[in-house]
Design an enzyme around this catalytic site. Structure first.
Site, PDB file in Angstrom:
ATOM      1  N   LYS A   1       0.841  -1.195   0.000  1.00 61.87           N
ATOM      2  CA  LYS A   1       0.000   0.000   0.000  1.00 61.87           C
ATOM      3  C   LYS A   1       0.879   1.250   0.000  1.00 61.87           C
ATOM      4  O   LYS A   1       2.079   1.189   0.274  1.00 61.87           O
ATOM      5  CB  LYS A   1      -0.930   0.005   1.219  1.00 61.87           C
ATOM      6  CG  LYS A   1      -0.205   0.070   2.562  1.00 61.87           C
ATOM      7  CD  LYS A   1      -1.184   0.070   3.717  1.00 61.87           C
ATOM      8  CE  LYS A   1      -0.439   0.169   5.050  1.00 61.87           C
ATOM      9  NZ  LYS A   1      -1.364   0.279   6.194  1.00 61.87           N
TER      10      LYS A   1
ATOM     11  N   ARG B   1     -10.241   0.856  14.847  1.00 61.14           N
ATOM     12  CA  ARG B   1     -10.143   1.556  13.572  1.00 61.14           C
ATOM     13  C   ARG B   1     -11.199   1.038  12.603  1.00 61.14           C
ATOM     14  O   ARG B   1     -12.165   1.711  12.295  1.00 61.14           O
ATOM     15  CB  ARG B   1      -8.725   1.384  13.009  1.00 61.14           C
ATOM     16  CG  ARG B   1      -8.428   2.196  11.762  1.00 61.14           C
ATOM     17  CD  ARG B   1      -6.961   2.132  11.393  1.00 61.14           C
ATOM     18  NE  ARG B   1      -6.492   0.771  11.133  1.00 61.14           N
ATOM     19  CZ  ARG B   1      -5.228   0.473  10.822  1.00 61.14           C
ATOM     20  NH1 ARG B   1      -4.318   1.455  10.762  1.00 61.14           N
ATOM     21  NH2 ARG B   1      -4.875  -0.770  10.596  1.00 61.14           N
TER      22      ARG B   1
ATOM     23  N   HIS C   1      -5.985  -6.781  13.574  1.00 60.75           N
ATOM     24  CA  HIS C   1      -4.738  -6.015  13.556  1.00 60.75           C
ATOM     25  C   HIS C   1      -4.381  -5.598  14.978  1.00 60.75           C
ATOM     26  O   HIS C   1      -5.231  -5.101  15.721  1.00 60.75           O
ATOM     27  CB  HIS C   1      -4.898  -4.775  12.675  1.00 60.75           C
ATOM     28  CG  HIS C   1      -3.606  -4.042  12.428  1.00 60.75           C
ATOM     29  ND1 HIS C   1      -2.614  -4.552  11.625  1.00 60.75           N
ATOM     30  CD2 HIS C   1      -3.149  -2.848  12.889  1.00 60.75           C
ATOM     31  CE1 HIS C   1      -1.599  -3.705  11.586  1.00 60.75           C
ATOM     32  NE2 HIS C   1      -1.899  -2.673  12.349  1.00 60.75           N
TER      33      HIS C   1
ATOM     34  N   ARG D   1       1.194 -10.583   7.409  1.00 62.12           N
ATOM     35  CA  ARG D   1       1.190  -9.389   6.561  1.00 62.12           C
ATOM     36  C   ARG D   1       2.521  -8.658   6.757  1.00 62.12           C
ATOM     37  O   ARG D   1       2.738  -7.978   7.756  1.00 62.12           O
ATOM     38  CB  ARG D   1       0.019  -8.475   6.926  1.00 62.12           C
ATOM     39  CG  ARG D   1      -1.352  -9.139   6.805  1.00 62.12           C
ATOM     40  CD  ARG D   1      -2.483  -8.153   7.062  1.00 62.12           C
ATOM     41  NE  ARG D   1      -2.417  -7.531   8.366  1.00 62.12           N
ATOM     42  CZ  ARG D   1      -2.943  -8.033   9.482  1.00 62.12           C
ATOM     43  NH1 ARG D   1      -3.593  -9.201   9.447  1.00 62.12           N
ATOM     44  NH2 ARG D   1      -2.843  -7.394  10.623  1.00 62.12           N
TER      45      ARG D   1
ATOM     46  N   TYR E   1      15.357  32.147   3.143  1.00 58.74           N
ATOM     47  CA  TYR E   1      14.216  32.950   3.584  1.00 58.74           C
ATOM     48  C   TYR E   1      14.353  33.340   5.058  1.00 58.74           C
ATOM     49  O   TYR E   1      14.763  32.531   5.901  1.00 58.74           O
ATOM     50  CB  TYR E   1      12.917  32.173   3.393  1.00 58.74           C
ATOM     51  CG  TYR E   1      12.491  32.037   1.946  1.00 58.74           C
ATOM     52  CD1 TYR E   1      12.110  33.155   1.216  1.00 58.74           C
ATOM     53  CD2 TYR E   1      12.470  30.796   1.319  1.00 58.74           C
ATOM     54  CE1 TYR E   1      11.715  33.045  -0.110  1.00 58.74           C
ATOM     55  CE2 TYR E   1      12.077  30.665  -0.005  1.00 58.74           C
ATOM     56  CZ  TYR E   1      11.707  31.798  -0.714  1.00 58.74           C
ATOM     57  OH  TYR E   1      11.322  31.675  -2.027  1.00 58.74           O
TER      58      TYR E   1
ATOM     59  N   CYS F   1      13.838  25.512   1.312  1.00 62.00           N
ATOM     60  CA  CYS F   1      12.887  26.116   0.381  1.00 62.00           C
ATOM     61  C   CYS F   1      12.027  25.031  -0.269  1.00 62.00           C
ATOM     62  O   CYS F   1      12.193  23.841   0.005  1.00 62.00           O
ATOM     63  CB  CYS F   1      13.636  26.901  -0.687  1.00 62.00           C
ATOM     64  SG  CYS F   1      14.859  28.065  -0.044  1.00 62.00           S
TER      65      CYS F   1
ATOM     66  N   ASP G   1      12.057  23.945  -3.317  1.00 60.28           N
ATOM     67  CA  ASP G   1      12.756  23.104  -4.280  1.00 60.28           C
ATOM     68  C   ASP G   1      14.250  22.982  -4.023  1.00 60.28           C
ATOM     69  O   ASP G   1      14.938  22.263  -4.753  1.00 60.28           O
ATOM     70  CB  ASP G   1      12.581  23.668  -5.697  1.00 60.28           C
ATOM     71  CG  ASP G   1      11.147  24.062  -5.987  1.00 60.28           C
ATOM     72  OD1 ASP G   1      10.287  23.162  -5.984  1.00 60.28           O
ATOM     73  OD2 ASP G   1      10.883  25.266  -6.178  1.00 60.28           O
TER      74      ASP G   1
END
Length: 385
Positions: free
Chosen positions: A39, A136, A166, A222, A268, A314, A316
């Site tokens: 997942k 859950r 679970h 799992r 910044y 920043c 990027d």
């Protein structure tokens, strides 16, 4: 292979995933299957490549969170059984049946709606989810479990392939709550036995339970976080029965190097001030890639040396303080090893006060994934191309 045109990438060592699954396969009882959990794009590693590798290493089934994830694997030619661990819309049950995707039944009302609104041409394969204390998703009341079983026993188009639960605390040393959940699950199984329901697959073990209690997890484990070479928690590191090999690393390159004078500012807010002549390097990774601003106090590895991030990260890019002038294009490792230095995922998780699961998941889709097997690049995945 998909090309990419930026100096930032993730490397996924498929051999490590293979070895982690193989080690679990050898550790578990021979009759216990492995369900590889892919997942969230295989926890950020890449669902298709991880799925193929896990199956080659001995996994029998796959698990995903949503129907979309299962359908994506089907479109790419994955034909083994896939269990959707999360809830799907009842009106999509017919789509799951058509593509032979196993769904989780967690509520009587959901099942009634699915059966009422659709005429199934193919059987719908289901796993019953019992909520034993996770709170859950799952059937919490045994009266509802009884009603669901009685309902299914009168439906020819429903195939009960499994039942599961679970654990909330399998990755903690203290097992009191684990034992409580386990006892509740045994009670649920007793109800199924009383109805003489033959269920092929019974599972309660995630990675932590599979690693710690291999004889108590019935016939399916799992395998999620351990498949990627990460411990379910630092608390149980000393309890692991075999060495896990981390598969994910994150790299970039120096794209700009300059010398600052005393008093010069960086990034910044001008929060960093050079106290002397300093060399800084710019690295093309930022918070849009998942390298979030809270990592401003981290170090990265450049040419085998740890160097500190300076100033604010920043969107990027970010900057680092270099020990001196360095060549443009020098390799930068944010996660992983370079030379004698290593930055494991757990170190980043500690900095962010979170768990290791979150770190590879947060490295965004715009960072290409390079898949390596036997020291060779076997595929490049670039979602922007």
């Amino acid at each position: 292979m998909a090309p990419f045109y930026r100096d930032t990438w993730v490397e996924v060592q498929l051999d490590h995933i293979y070895e982690n699954v193989k080690s679990m396969r050898e550790y578990l009882p021979v009759e216990t299957h492995i369900m590889a959990v892919v997942k969230a794009n295989a926890y950020g590693h890449g669902a298709f490549q991880v799925a193929k590798t896990a199956l080659q290493a001995g996994a029998s089934f796959l698990a995903v969170a949503f129907l979309d994830e299962a359908l994506s694997l089907r479109k790419k030619g994955i034909n083994v059984r896939i269990l959707v661990l999360g809830a799907i819309r009842h009106e999509d049950a017919i789509l799951a049946a058509e593509h032979d995707i196993t769904v989780t039944v967690y509520q009587k009302e959901w099942l009634l709606r699915a059966l009422k609104n659709h005429s199934f041409r193919k059987k719908l394969r289901i796993h019953l989810k019992v909520d034993t204390g996770m709170g859950r998703l799952g059937i919490k009341e045994f009266t509802e479990l009884n009603e669901i079983i009685e309902l299914i026993q009168h439906e020819e188009n429903i195939d009960i392939d499994g039942v599961y639960t679970h654990f909330a605390t399998a990755d903690e040393v203290n097992t009191d709550y684990f034992d409580r959940q386990y006892g509740t699950f045994l009670e649920a199984l007793a109800i199924l036995n009383a109805h003489q329901v033959d269920i092929p697959h019974i599972h309660c073990g995630n990675s932590a339970a599979g690693l710690r209690f291999p004889t108590k997890v019935f016939n399916v484990v799992r395998m999620g976080i351990a498949m990627y070479g990460l411990s379910p928690s630092e608390e149980i590191n000393g309890l692991l029965p075999f060495t896990l090999k981390e598969a994910f690393s994150l790299h970039s390159r120096l794209i700009h190097v300059k010398k600052l004078q005393p008093g010069d500012k960086v990034s910044y807010g001008a929060t960093y001030t050079a106290e002397e002549e300093e060399w800084i390097g710019t690295i093309p990774v930022g918070y849009a890639d998942g390298w979030i601003r809270r990592l401003k106090n981290r170090e990265v590895i450049v040419e085998g040396q740890r160097v500190p991030i300076i100033g604010r990260i920043c969107m990027d890019q970010f900057m680092v303080k270099l020990p001196g002038p360095m060549e443009l294009g020098s390799k930068v490792t944010l996660i992983g090893s370079q030379g004698n230095e290593v930055i494991p995922i757990d170190e980043i998780a500690r900095e962010l006060e979170t768990i290791n699961y979150e770190i590879p998941c947060m490295i965004s889709f715009r960072v290409p994934r390079i898949y390596i097997q036997s020291d060779q690049i076997v595929e490049v995945e670039n979602h922007l191309n």
